[in-house]
Write a protein that holds these residues in place. Structure first.
Motif, PDB file in Angstrom:
ATOM      1  N   THR A 103     -43.446 -19.663  61.460  1.00 25.81           N
ATOM      2  CA  THR A 103     -42.047 -19.508  61.906  1.00 25.81           C
ATOM      3  C   THR A 103     -41.061 -19.384  60.780  1.00 25.81           C
ATOM      4  O   THR A 103     -40.921 -20.134  60.053  1.00 25.81           O
ATOM      5  CB  THR A 103     -41.665 -20.445  62.993  1.00 25.81           C
ATOM      6  OG1 THR A 103     -42.538 -20.658  64.098  1.00 25.81           O
ATOM      7  CG2 THR A 103     -40.133 -20.248  63.611  1.00 25.81           C
ATOM      8  N   HIS A 145     -44.516 -17.129  65.909  1.00 23.82           N
ATOM      9  CA  HIS A 145     -44.978 -18.393  66.453  1.00 23.82           C
ATOM     10  C   HIS A 145     -45.388 -18.821  65.068  1.00 23.82           C
ATOM     11  O   HIS A 145     -45.860 -18.359  64.001  1.00 23.82           O
ATOM     12  CB  HIS A 145     -46.407 -18.040  67.164  1.00 23.82           C
ATOM     13  CG  HIS A 145     -45.953 -17.520  68.561  1.00 23.82           C
ATOM     14  ND1 HIS A 145     -45.553 -18.369  69.522  1.00 23.82           N
ATOM     15  CD2 HIS A 145     -45.855 -16.146  69.214  1.00 23.82           C
ATOM     16  CE1 HIS A 145     -45.300 -17.609  70.570  1.00 23.82           C
ATOM     17  NE2 HIS A 145     -45.473 -16.351  70.530  1.00 23.82           N
ATOM     18  N   GLU A 167     -53.612 -22.775  68.891  1.00 27.93           N
ATOM     19  CA  GLU A 167     -53.542 -21.736  69.801  1.00 27.93           C
ATOM     20  C   GLU A 167     -52.363 -21.844  70.706  1.00 27.93           C
ATOM     21  O   GLU A 167     -51.793 -22.703  70.878  1.00 27.93           O
ATOM     22  CB  GLU A 167     -54.762 -21.596  70.619  1.00 27.93           C
ATOM     23  CG  GLU A 167     -56.200 -21.359  69.971  1.00 27.93           C
ATOM     24  CD  GLU A 167     -56.260 -20.088  69.518  1.00 27.93           C
ATOM     25  OE1 GLU A 167     -55.835 -19.058  70.045  1.00 27.93           O
ATOM     26  OE2 GLU A 167     -56.812 -19.814  68.482  1.00 27.93           O
ATOM     27  N   GLU A 168     -51.937 -20.542  71.184  1.00 23.75           N
ATOM     28  CA  GLU A 168     -50.612 -20.649  71.944  1.00 23.75           C
ATOM     29  C   GLU A 168     -50.934 -21.530  73.037  1.00 23.75           C
ATOM     30  O   GLU A 168     -51.900 -21.504  73.701  1.00 23.75           O
ATOM     31  CB  GLU A 168     -50.421 -19.114  72.671  1.00 23.75           C
ATOM     32  CG  GLU A 168     -49.083 -18.923  73.169  1.00 23.75           C
ATOM     33  CD  GLU A 168     -48.800 -17.555  73.421  1.00 23.75           C
ATOM     34  OE1 GLU A 168     -48.035 -17.265  74.361  1.00 23.75           O
ATOM     35  OE2 GLU A 168     -49.381 -16.649  72.723  1.00 23.75           O
ATOM     36  N   ASP A 205     -49.576 -25.408  70.497  1.00 22.35           N
ATOM     37  CA  ASP A 205     -49.164 -25.486  69.326  1.00 22.35           C
ATOM     38  C   ASP A 205     -48.102 -26.437  69.194  1.00 22.35           C
ATOM     39  O   ASP A 205     -47.094 -26.202  69.729  1.00 22.35           O
ATOM     40  CB  ASP A 205     -48.546 -24.119  68.878  1.00 22.35           C
ATOM     41  CG  ASP A 205     -48.363 -23.911  67.503  1.00 22.35           C
ATOM     42  OD1 ASP A 205     -47.917 -24.992  66.871  1.00 22.35           O
ATOM     43  OD2 ASP A 205     -48.698 -23.065  66.884  1.00 22.35           O
ATOM     44  N   CYS A 246     -44.802 -24.995  67.403  1.00 21.21           N
ATOM     45  CA  CYS A 246     -44.008 -24.202  68.113  1.00 21.21           C
ATOM     46  C   CYS A 246     -43.273 -24.911  69.161  1.00 21.21           C
ATOM     47  O   CYS A 246     -42.090 -24.532  69.592  1.00 21.21           O
ATOM     48  CB  CYS A 246     -45.006 -23.219  68.797  1.00 21.21           C
ATOM     49  SG  CYS A 246     -45.265 -21.744  67.810  1.00 21.21           S
ATOM     50  N   ALA A 253     -41.221 -14.940  70.695  1.00 16.60           N
ATOM     51  CA  ALA A 253     -40.833 -15.987  70.439  1.00 16.60           C
ATOM     52  C   ALA A 253     -39.706 -15.972  69.406  1.00 16.60           C
ATOM     53  O   ALA A 253     -39.365 -16.816  68.566  1.00 16.60           O
ATOM     54  CB  ALA A 253     -41.991 -17.010  69.644  1.00 16.60           C
TER      55      ALA A 253
END
Length: 109
Positions: free
Chosen positions: A2, A22, A27-28, A31, A34, A65
């Motif tokens: 980021t 991100h 993994e989304e 995280d 994040c 994001a």
């Protein structure tokens, strides 16, 4: 990673920020980096809107994001306090164990 860019005026006051991408820590949905960045940023935006009379532009792209906030005039003392609090929180992450997942830049506008 980021990338966070803080925009400063000629008086070195923060007048906005841009948060991109991100973190890539996990993994989304899993995280934590994040999630922490998002919580700090969203709370700052909501706090500026709720607790100050400052006028700002806000652009959000949830898919990528990305979020960008720019105060339209000279920020009030309350707005500066909230923006400086965001800087403190994010720098704490960058200087700590998450240095590989967040990059903070300051740019004069």
């Amino acid at each position: 990673m980021t990338k966070v860019t803080f925009y400063q005026n000629s008086e070195q006051q923060c007048v906005g920020f841009d948060v991109n991408s991100h973190a890539g820590y996990a993994e989304e949905g899993e995280d934590i980096v994040c999630a922490a960045i998002s919580a700090l940023v969203i709370n700052t935006v909501n706090s500026i809107e709720t607790f100050t009379d400052d006028v700002f532009q806000l652009d959000v792209d949830e898919e990528s994001a990305d979020i960008c906030l720019k105060v339209e005039n000279k920020p009030s003392d309350s707005c500066l306090l909230l923006l400086n609090s965001l800087i403190l929180g994010l720098q704490g992450m960058e200087d700590g164990q998450y240095t590989d997942f967040i990059d903070i830049i300051f740019e004069e506008v």
